[in-house]
Design an enzyme around this catalytic site. Structure first.
Site, PDB file in Angstrom:
ATOM      1  CB  CYS A  11     -12.399  21.371   1.400  1.00  0.00           C
ATOM      2  SG  CYS A  11     -10.729  22.013   1.375  1.00  0.00           S
ATOM      3  N   GLY A  23       2.417  -4.983  -7.397  1.00  0.00           N
ATOM      4  CA  GLY A  23       3.817  -4.576  -8.245  1.00  0.00           C
ATOM      5  C   GLY A  23       3.273  -3.713  -9.474  1.00  0.00           C
ATOM      6  CG  ASP A  77       1.320  -2.717   4.644  1.00  0.00           C
ATOM      7  OD1 ASP A  77       1.145  -3.247   5.878  1.00  0.00           O
ATOM      8  OD2 ASP A  77       1.891  -2.008   4.109  1.00  0.00           O
ATOM      9  CB  SER A  78       1.461  -8.548   4.050  1.00  0.00           C
ATOM     10  OG  SER A  78       2.421  -8.226   3.088  1.00  0.00           O
ATOM     11  N   GLY A  79       3.181  -5.804   5.500  1.00  0.00           N
ATOM     12  CA  GLY A  79       4.614  -5.839   5.626  1.00  0.00           C
ATOM     13  C   GLY A  79       5.741  -6.009   4.636  1.00  0.00           C
ATOM     14  N   GLY A  80       5.316  -7.050   3.818  1.00  0.00           N
ATOM     15  CA  GLY A  80       6.087  -7.379   2.803  1.00  0.00           C
ATOM     16  C   GLY A  80       6.765  -6.351   1.858  1.00  0.00           C
ATOM     17  CG  PHE A  81       6.086  -2.278  -0.488  1.00  0.00           C
ATOM     18  CD1 PHE A  81       5.975  -2.264  -1.804  1.00  0.00           C
ATOM     19  CD2 PHE A  81       6.372  -0.885   0.141  1.00  0.00           C
ATOM     20  CE1 PHE A  81       6.427  -1.148  -2.445  1.00  0.00           C
ATOM     21  CE2 PHE A  81       6.687   0.097  -0.654  1.00  0.00           C
ATOM     22  CZ  PHE A  81       6.726  -0.315  -2.029  1.00  0.00           C
ATOM     23  CB  CYS A 127     -11.301  25.732  -0.563  1.00  0.00           C
ATOM     24  SG  CYS A 127      -9.653  24.932  -1.313  1.00  0.00           S
ATOM     25  CG  ASP A 147      -2.594   1.836  -0.914  1.00  0.00           C
ATOM     26  OD1 ASP A 147      -1.619   2.477  -0.355  1.00  0.00           O
ATOM     27  OD2 ASP A 147      -2.633   0.937  -1.536  1.00  0.00           O
ATOM     28  CG  HIS A 191      -6.961  21.272  -0.510  1.00  0.00           C
ATOM     29  ND1 HIS A 191      -8.217  21.803  -0.980  1.00  0.00           N
ATOM     30  CD2 HIS A 191      -6.155  20.834  -1.579  1.00  0.00           C
ATOM     31  CE1 HIS A 191      -8.058  21.831  -2.471  1.00  0.00           C
ATOM     32  NE2 HIS A 191      -7.161  21.135  -2.680  1.00  0.00           N
ATOM     33  CD  GLN A 222       3.393  -8.977  -6.648  1.00  0.00           C
ATOM     34  OE1 GLN A 222       3.743  -8.164  -7.485  1.00  0.00           O
ATOM     35  NE2 GLN A 222       2.995  -8.357  -5.214  1.00  0.00           N
ATOM     36  CB  CYS A 256     -11.837  23.231  -3.432  1.00  0.00           C
ATOM     37  SG  CYS A 256     -11.983  21.784  -2.276  1.00  0.00           S
ATOM     38  CG  ASP A 293       2.738  -9.386  -1.941  1.00  0.00           C
ATOM     39  OD1 ASP A 293       3.029  -8.825  -1.061  1.00  0.00           O
ATOM     40  OD2 ASP A 293       2.152  -9.041  -2.970  1.00  0.00           O
TER      41      ASP A 293
END
Lengths: 393, 393
Positions: free
Chosen positions: B308, B218, B94-98, B311, B268, B337, B191, B306, B148
């Site tokens: 996995c 956003g 990510d850009s770090g903006g968040f 499980c 994500d 899990h 945005q 499941c 952004d």
């Protein structure tokens, strides 16, 4: 049902080191062996499969902790500790004595046993020799330890004598409480503090009762390493050669090498796992503290001579970052490396005994341990206190 | 040097779902894809090899956190983030903006960028579009995100319009700051808050600049799921069909299925990993909270359907015990899990799109989610607030 046995495979001709094999109902354990500590039904931060990959053949579980949470009866109903934690190799459980005696004001002792309050919720419980055996059987331990008092150091002779006598009487009650047909082993524990004659008396009383193996307890409780080795030197030859010998709660890599040289077959200690979580890592050159600024941009692995998963894939710089960022992976990777170090040391010691080169191995071990990275200038001198609970992690 | 590209492989005939493939300089990513969040150079509690085994083809790294600690220049000198953390598949940063916009009193915004104080030590820093790109390039990101502002919700139209305009100007500066020949992709971020015309304007401005892929930012910032889906419905068709579409910071399993139905290719979210550490586990029947007393003696796996690792080997009872005992393995197993659940859901969605059965898949998904175990009675309504930092874990 296979019953427990011990085979002595090689003896070092120049000394007392031994190479043997425990035959347990859940398979063999090559000795000398180090047992990682899995206090609460998990060796902290390690998947069972990873422990197996590292060559751990047996782990230790803590009766006190599992009794309080989630409870031995619950574990028994779910099929026992092995199934509960997904570990099908042997488990040795301690008796809980070490922890309840460490509770200080929260416990009261009489001939019957120990009444104590849980460190979790203050609830009141009683642990007796019979109850300890019952709990360990319910957990499904492959090696059950007798319920005893691990005597602090220093302690007065009068207290040590009385406590050791009581531990012998409790050992007999443990023997009598054991079911006979489940294939698990029962080990007695030699006490006697730092008094030779009391150690000798303790051994004699345990031998009269008869156990599948013999532990030496009450060491690494604050005494000098020199005094600890003196006690090993004196006590170990009193034990029968055809039974396994286990020194409890020991210790540093140096302590392990010295214990093996004196004929010890089994060890356990929280040192590799707890140190890992504190960022202290073992190498054949000594210990390093990964939090130090000198590692901030160090692209090397922890130990360039180490072949473990962590050293093959991660730099000191990354491990320092994880530690500083309090990431879960810091504990996971550090623990993996430290246990690899301990287990690899045992593998090399076993191989050296087999090939008659143990003294050479021991000299090499010390020759390498000279680096400015070493955290402790006196690695033979443990600074632990008994209250630090060296037997639960 | 392979340059970034996107192939659209299948389109759902009855709807907007798409099956595609990102071609990055570090290999392919099958879409729709979920990206586990690895904030500080590690997906919390997961070995990289375990992530690979689970089928993770790309992970997300956080520029803000890595910039502050250990620093992007240090990581670059050690060979980049992939090598630093032992992950050789693609990474999106990510850009770090968040994060810097979330700092509240600790940041000041102007046209140049954002001046902010570190949450770690209060030190002062400036993040600009150019600087964000430079940091992401130094980390070695395979997909770089434009710098952004992720606009909170609710927000007034005037603020949203001005912020979105500024984000468009910053997007252009990011495009101009990009080196041209390293094969990494640059994504723009739409945005416009919850205003359709502002979303449309944002898209138009980004398209004019031209990016390798387009994110919708956003969303999942406190609005109703219904409003979020409306915004997706409106915005996604405006984006070019031949470029990947990424909805940032989303979301619940329901959000993923609904996003896929609307033509989203990438997601994500910290939800599977953070929830795992809080004992909340995903199943196809809904979420369960492993700390509940009802699981104390439950021998079943988290989800009997499941397959996995967790499980297959561990009971709910054991996982509850680990959680209550605050064991490291609780976070490790729970995270394993939950990521398996998320990644498996994406695998099944991709397969359904390929075979033309996505609508059937979506109906089945909802049909199974009716159990008393469900933690949230309204799983479509995220209760997250923007300040909870849904994009770093």
């Amino acid at each position: 049902m296979t019953t427990f046995d011990f085979a002595l495979l090689h003896r070092d001709e120049a000394g007392s080191a031994r190479r043997g094999r425990l035959m347990t109902r859940r398979g063999p354990v090559e000795t000398p062996a180090f047992m990682p500590v899995g206090t609460q039904g998990t060796v902290k931060g390690m998947l069972p499969e990873a422990l197996e990959d590292l060559g751990a053949q047996i782990i230790l579980g803590n009766t006190y902790h599992l009794f309080l949470r989630p409870g031995h009866e619950l574990i028994a109903r779910l099929g026992g500790l092995h199934r509960f934690m997904n570990w099908d190799r042997p488990i040795l459980t301690d008796s809980g004595g070490f922890q309840v005696f460490s509770l200080g004001d929260l416990r009261r002792i009489d001939e019957t046993g120990v009444r104590f309050q849980s460190h979790l919720d203050g609830s009141s419980h009683v642990l007796t020799p019979e109850r300890s055996v019952e709990i360990q059987e319910a957990l499904g331990a492959d090696i059950i330890m007798a319920f005893d008092e691990c005597i602090p150091y220093p302690a007065e002779r009068g207290y040590v004598a009385a406590s050791t006598d009581r531990s012998s009487r409790w050992a007999r009650r443990c023997r009598e409480a054991r079911r006979s047909d489940d294939g698990a082993a029962l080990f007695g524990i030699v006490q006697g503090g730092m008094f030779r004659d009391l150690r000798e008396k303790s051994v004699a009383e345990l031998l009269e009762i008869g156990f599948d193996g013999y532990a030496v307890g009450g060491l690494s409780v604050g005494e000098d390493a020199g005094l600890m080795y003196d006690m090993m030197d004196y006590t170990l030859p009193l034990l029968p050669a055809d039974r396994p010998r286990y020194v409890m709660g020991v210790g540093t890599p140096e302590n392990l090498v010295e214990g093996i040289a004196r004929g010890v077959d089994m060890f356990d200690c929280v040192m590799p796992t707890r140190n890992a979580r504190n960022g202290v890592l073992f190498t054949r050159f000594g210990r390093i503290s990964i939090k130090q600024a000198r590692y901030a941009e160090d692209p090397q692995p922890i130990d360039p001579d180490c072949g473990c998963y962590v050293c093959r894939h991660y730099s000191r710089s990354y491990l320092r970052h994880l530690y500083r960022a309090k990431e879960i992976l810091a504990a996971v990777l550090n623990t993996h490396h430290n246990l690899h170090y301990y287990l690899q040391l045992m593998t090399e010691a076993r191989s050296a005994i087999e090939t008659g080169s143990f003294n050479q191995f021991r000299r090499n071990f010390y020759a390498l341990r000279e680096t400015e990275d070493v955290v402790s200038p006196r690695p033979n001198r443990p600074r632990r206190k008994i209250n630090e609970s060296v037997r639960s992690d």
